[in-house]
Scaffold this active site. Structure first.
Site, PDB file in Angstrom:
ATOM      1  N   LYS A 134      22.991 -23.491  -5.292  1.00  0.00           N
ATOM      2  CA  LYS A 134      22.195 -24.712  -5.398  1.00  0.00           C
ATOM      3  C   LYS A 134      22.747 -25.646  -6.506  1.00  0.00           C
ATOM      4  CE  LYS A 134      17.982 -22.573  -3.534  1.00  0.00           C
ATOM      5  NZ  LYS A 134      16.526 -22.334  -3.760  1.00  0.00           N
ATOM      6  N   TYR A 179      14.313 -27.340   4.931  1.00  0.00           N
ATOM      7  CA  TYR A 179      13.125 -26.731   4.322  1.00  0.00           C
ATOM      8  C   TYR A 179      11.833 -27.142   5.028  1.00  0.00           C
ATOM      9  CZ  TYR A 179      15.843 -24.774   0.452  1.00  0.00           C
ATOM     10  OH  TYR A 179      16.717 -24.022  -0.309  1.00  0.00           O
ATOM     11  N   PHE A 237       5.225 -28.108  -3.518  1.00  0.00           N
ATOM     12  CA  PHE A 237       6.523 -28.306  -4.161  1.00  0.00           C
ATOM     13  C   PHE A 237       7.571 -28.890  -3.225  1.00  0.00           C
ATOM     14  CE2 PHE A 237       6.279 -23.815  -2.789  1.00  0.00           C
ATOM     15  CZ  PHE A 237       7.386 -23.734  -1.953  1.00  0.00           C
ATOM     16  N   ARG A 296      19.511 -10.505  -0.051  1.00  0.00           N
ATOM     17  CA  ARG A 296      18.230 -10.796  -0.722  1.00  0.00           C
ATOM     18  C   ARG A 296      18.086  -9.893  -1.964  1.00  0.00           C
ATOM     19  NH1 ARG A 296      15.170 -15.465   0.693  1.00  0.00           N
ATOM     20  NH2 ARG A 296      13.640 -14.441  -0.623  1.00  0.00           N
ATOM     21  N   THR A 302      12.286 -14.842  -5.840  1.00  0.00           N
ATOM     22  CA  THR A 302      12.279 -16.313  -5.900  1.00  0.00           C
ATOM     23  C   THR A 302      12.076 -16.797  -7.333  1.00  0.00           C
ATOM     24  OG1 THR A 302      11.304 -16.305  -3.694  1.00  0.00           O
ATOM     25  CG2 THR A 302      11.198 -18.382  -4.916  1.00  0.00           C
ATOM     26  N   ARG A 326      19.616 -14.336  -9.538  1.00  0.00           N
ATOM     27  CA  ARG A 326      18.604 -15.238 -10.090  1.00  0.00           C
ATOM     28  C   ARG A 326      18.207 -14.839 -11.505  1.00  0.00           C
ATOM     29  NH1 ARG A 326      15.325 -16.076  -4.410  1.00  0.00           N
ATOM     30  NH2 ARG A 326      16.180 -18.120  -3.881  1.00  0.00           N
ATOM     31  N   ASN A 337      16.325 -22.323  -8.822  1.00  0.00           N
ATOM     32  CA  ASN A 337      16.587 -20.882  -8.892  1.00  0.00           C
ATOM     33  C   ASN A 337      17.959 -20.456  -8.384  1.00  0.00           C
ATOM     34  OD1 ASN A 337      16.074 -21.290  -6.236  1.00  0.00           O
ATOM     35  ND2 ASN A 337      14.396 -19.824  -6.057  1.00  0.00           N
ATOM     36  N   HIS A 387      20.311 -19.751  -2.615  1.00  0.00           N
ATOM     37  CA  HIS A 387      19.518 -19.499  -1.410  1.00  0.00           C
ATOM     38  C   HIS A 387      20.094 -18.304  -0.666  1.00  0.00           C
ATOM     39  CE1 HIS A 387      17.485 -20.250   2.450  1.00  0.00           C
ATOM     40  NE2 HIS A 387      18.659 -19.976   2.990  1.00  0.00           N
ATOM     41  N   GLU A 441      20.438 -21.134  10.211  1.00  0.00           N
ATOM     42  CA  GLU A 441      20.969 -21.782   9.006  1.00  0.00           C
ATOM     43  C   GLU A 441      22.501 -21.882   9.045  1.00  0.00           C
ATOM     44  OE1 GLU A 441      17.185 -20.386   6.257  1.00  0.00           O
ATOM     45  OE2 GLU A 441      19.162 -19.574   5.808  1.00  0.00           O
TER      46      GLU A 441
HETATM   47  P1  IDP Z   1      13.305 -18.042  -1.334  1.00  0.00           P
HETATM   48  O1  IDP Z   1      14.356 -19.084  -1.677  1.00  0.00           O
HETATM   49  O2  IDP Z   1      13.304 -16.897  -2.293  1.00  0.00           O
HETATM   50  O3  IDP Z   1      13.404 -17.587   0.115  1.00  0.00           O
HETATM   51  P2  IDP Z   1      11.004 -19.613  -0.525  1.00  0.00           P
HETATM   52  O4  IDP Z   1       9.592 -19.177  -0.658  1.00  0.00           O
HETATM   53  O5  IDP Z   1      11.609 -19.642   0.844  1.00  0.00           O
HETATM   54  O6  IDP Z   1      11.881 -18.735  -1.530  1.00  0.00           O
HETATM   55  O7  IDP Z   1      11.084 -21.071  -1.170  1.00  0.00           O
HETATM   56  C1  IDP Z   1      12.207 -21.902  -0.957  1.00  0.00           C
HETATM   57  C2  IDP Z   1      12.590 -22.533  -2.274  1.00  0.00           C
HETATM   58  O8  IDP Z   1      11.538 -23.402  -2.692  1.00  0.00           O
HETATM   59  C3  IDP Z   1      12.767 -21.566  -3.463  1.00  0.00           C
HETATM   60  O9  IDP Z   1      14.026 -20.956  -3.481  1.00  0.00           O
HETATM   61  C4  IDP Z   1      12.549 -22.484  -4.641  1.00  0.00           C
HETATM   62  O10 IDP Z   1      13.704 -23.300  -4.880  1.00  0.00           O
HETATM   63  C5  IDP Z   1      11.409 -23.367  -4.118  1.00  0.00           C
HETATM   64  N1  IDP Z   1      10.092 -22.803  -4.468  1.00  0.00           N
HETATM   65  C6  IDP Z   1       9.476 -21.742  -3.900  1.00  0.00           C
HETATM   66  N2  IDP Z   1       8.275 -21.503  -4.436  1.00  0.00           N
HETATM   67  C7  IDP Z   1       8.100 -22.459  -5.393  1.00  0.00           C
HETATM   68  C8  IDP Z   1       7.040 -22.766  -6.309  1.00  0.00           C
HETATM   69  O11 IDP Z   1       5.993 -22.103  -6.354  1.00  0.00           O
HETATM   70  N3  IDP Z   1       7.239 -23.836  -7.140  1.00  0.00           N
HETATM   71  C9  IDP Z   1       8.375 -24.602  -7.097  1.00  0.00           C
HETATM   72  N4  IDP Z   1       9.388 -24.350  -6.247  1.00  0.00           N
HETATM   73  C10 IDP Z   1       9.267 -23.294  -5.411  1.00  0.00           C
HETATM   74 MG    MG Z   2      13.091 -18.635   1.870  1.00  0.00          MG
END
Ligand code: IDP
Ligand code: MG
Length: 138
Positions: free
Chosen positions: A10, A50, A58, A86, A92, A103, A113, A116, A127
């Protein structure tokens, strides 16, 4: 079980000079690079990528962050690629991520974070095809 997953380093990883260190960790963990590009997503593309999070509070910040600079997108191959990747990237929220995970080491916050990773074989295929055409995959 599919052998591929999709990743993006990212914009924070690129900005902070962590491309090399993260790729090194990925390769040393047994993933083979099948496709890779350095690119910047448009608002439209990030919004579509997304779309599943459209109703989340968010979402707008996420799209702004993901379009704030270039990313490294890649297709990775390994047995059990989706689940093993993963595990390698960690939770996350980096505060909850396992010691040694990407991470935990490289991410600063739950929103920015670092990386992805696809969450299922089904989404990995979508994807990969979203970012790469068949002549870009080796
Ligand atoms: P993942 O990337 O671990 O699969 P997802 O729930 O799919 O997590 O969320 C996609 C992306 O959205 C995350 O990687 C992060 O950048 C952002 N994100 C997820 N949850 C939050 C949150 O609670 N606050 C702010 N950003 C978030
Ligand atoms: Mg995800």
């Amino acid at each position: 079980m599919s052998r591929v997953t999709f990743t993006m380093l990212k914009p924070d990883s690129v900005r902070n000079g962590n491309i090399g260190a993260i790729l090194d960790k990925i390769i040393k963990s047994g993933f083979k690079i099948k496709a890779m590009k350095f690119t910047q997503m448009t608002n439209e593309k990030a919004g579509e990528f997304y779309a599943i999070h459209k109703e989340r509070p968010f979402y707008t910040d996420l799209v702004d962050y993901m379009t704030s600079g270039p990313i490294v997108a890649a297709i990775l191959e390994k047995d059990n690629a989706v689940n093993d990747f993963r595990d390698l990237i960690g939770s996350t929220n980096p505060e909850e991520a396992e010691e040694g995970s990407i991470r935990k080491i490289f991410a600063k916050s739950i929103s920015e974070n670092a990386i992805h990773g696809s969450d299922s074989d089904y989404n990995a295929k979508i994807e990969c095809e979203f970012h790469f055409s068949s002549d870009e995959i080796f």
